[in-house]
Scaffold this active site. Sequence first.
Site, PDB file in Angstrom:
ATOM      1  N   ARG A 179       0.847  -1.201   0.000  1.00 29.26           N
ATOM      2  CA  ARG A 179       0.000   0.000   0.000  1.00 29.26           C
ATOM      3  C   ARG A 179       0.881   1.250   0.000  1.00 29.26           C
ATOM      4  NH1 ARG A 179      -1.763   1.287   4.619  1.00 29.26           N
ATOM      5  NH2 ARG A 179      -2.579  -0.765   5.202  1.00 29.26           N
ATOM      6  N   TYR A 230     -17.047  18.428 -14.284  1.00 30.08           N
ATOM      7  CA  TYR A 230     -17.354  16.998 -14.399  1.00 30.08           C
ATOM      8  C   TYR A 230     -18.401  16.605 -13.336  1.00 30.08           C
ATOM      9  CZ  TYR A 230     -16.753  11.949 -14.328  1.00 30.08           C
ATOM     10  OH  TYR A 230     -16.965  10.594 -14.349  1.00 30.08           O
ATOM     11  N   ASP A 275      -7.992  20.028 -13.058  1.00 32.08           N
ATOM     12  CA  ASP A 275      -8.323  18.703 -13.571  1.00 32.08           C
ATOM     13  C   ASP A 275      -7.938  18.698 -15.052  1.00 32.08           C
ATOM     14  OD1 ASP A 275      -9.516  16.453 -14.685  1.00 32.08           O
ATOM     15  OD2 ASP A 275     -11.286  16.556 -13.386  1.00 32.08           O
ATOM     16  N   LYS A 318      -8.843   7.946 -18.865  1.00 29.83           N
ATOM     17  CA  LYS A 318      -9.177   8.549 -20.146  1.00 29.83           C
ATOM     18  C   LYS A 318      -7.965   8.532 -21.087  1.00 29.83           C
ATOM     19  CE  LYS A 318     -12.919   9.087 -17.775  1.00 29.83           C
ATOM     20  NZ  LYS A 318     -13.264  10.310 -17.080  1.00 29.83           N
TER      21      LYS A 318
HETATM   22  C1  LIG Z   1     -13.717  10.668 -15.771  1.00 35.46           C
HETATM   23  C2  LIG Z   1     -13.373  11.961 -15.162  1.00 35.46           C
HETATM   24  C3  LIG Z   1     -13.150  12.059 -13.779  1.00 35.46           C
HETATM   25  C4  LIG Z   1     -13.315  10.879 -12.839  1.00 35.46           C
HETATM   26  O1  LIG Z   1     -12.411   9.857 -13.116  1.00 35.46           O
HETATM   27  P1  LIG Z   1     -12.689   8.286 -12.850  1.00 35.46           P
HETATM   28  O2  LIG Z   1     -11.420   7.654 -13.284  1.00 35.46           O
HETATM   29  O3  LIG Z   1     -13.865   7.900 -13.686  1.00 35.46           O
HETATM   30  O4  LIG Z   1     -12.963   8.129 -11.399  1.00 35.46           O
HETATM   31  C5  LIG Z   1     -12.795  13.309 -13.283  1.00 35.46           C
HETATM   32  N1  LIG Z   1     -12.683  14.395 -14.076  1.00 35.46           N
HETATM   33  C6  LIG Z   1     -12.903  14.322 -15.406  1.00 35.46           C
HETATM   34  C7  LIG Z   1     -12.763  15.556 -16.230  1.00 35.46           C
HETATM   35  C8  LIG Z   1     -13.255  13.115 -15.993  1.00 35.46           C
HETATM   36  O5  LIG Z   1     -13.493  13.067 -17.300  1.00 35.46           O
END
Ligand SMILES: *Cc1c(COP(=O)(O)O)cnc(C)c1O
Length: 391
Positions: free
Chosen positions: A55, A107, A179, A204
Amino acid sequence: MDTTTMTDIKGFATRAIHVGQAPDPTTGATIVPIYATSTYTQEQLGQHKGFEYARGDNPTRMALERALASLEQGTACYTFASGMAASDVVLRLLAPDSHIIAGHDLYGGVYRLFEKVYHPEITAVTYVDLSDSDALISAIRPQTKLLWLETPTNPLLQVYDIRQLTEIAHQHGIWVAVDNTFASPYLQNPLVDGADLVVHSTTKYIGGHSDVLGGALVVRDPGLAERIKFLQNAAGAIIGPFEAWLTLRGLKTLALRMRQHTHNASVLAKYLTNHPRVAQVYYPGLFEGASMAIVKRQMREHGGMISFELKTSGRDALEEARDVLSRFEVFSLAESLGGVESLVGHPATMTHAAIPKEIRESRGVRDGLIRLSVGIEDEADLLEDLEKALE
Ligand SMILES: *Cc1c(COP(=O)(O)O)cnc(C)c1O
């Protein structure tokens, strides 16, 4: 060659393939192995090689973290089980009763985290239009500790000036978290523009193949890094070694993929602008005026995300959208984005369904809005698919 840091290598694609990814010291394995172990054997009491329990530290995870830190031009990166787990750690850094300012085009999952998990016991959140720096200034309170922003935003692809917003925030002792999921480190590096934290859903573009979930935080400040490292171990929402390995495998081709995503998306965006059934197209490569200036300075290329709004011509917008969505064949109707395959989504009922209708619509996320995550298939096939869907 010592590839653990490779601070002298400037090229993005080279760093994505090599940084943190030196051959395995035990076997010479060229590719970082999946260290599937929960613990590490100590030679004698207290004598170990810096690894005690997985961890806290795992070599596969560390390889991914070093590579991402380098690509975002940070000094440290920590990876998590998902983008939401990474976002949650940012909020855990705040003292109780902190105030957050966030961009209003956000988001849906992060909005839900703010509103349903932390608010109102732990934090208060004010949502502002970050294209208006006066709106940011007037939202600042003595307890404001964090500015949270996305650029380009989801789903309207609005771009905000990271450098300008960061300067304002820092004058008031406010941290800035960006983000950077939509852009990926290939398109922009918010830490270079002064941001304190970069947040990624590596699910993504970074993973890039729609086969793994993950999240990352990247920072420059050693004090902040230490606190995040503590929370990664203490709260424990780590990425597993197999997921770290898959993400690292995807990361190696990030530069190549982003160039093709941008190429294909530019072609489709141009096509959409001239289409009689389309009322509006949102794509960073098509912006004019102040937004164009921000894109030029802040982003290397324009990326693979496009949103567009259908003309409703008297029909119900949801019906109109449903009709168009049902005719795609190459694009899959699915949540998520950033994979090699093209996806189409309906923000109002999918990614942004958690936001109440009036709030959602006031922010421009209406029922006729369709979002494309343009993949890296052949441009002609994608164009034909879009043509048929809009017939
Ligand atoms: C998908 C996404 C998240 C969350 O990520 P997960 O891996 O699905 O938990 C946060 N911010 C943006 C802009 C996203 O597209």
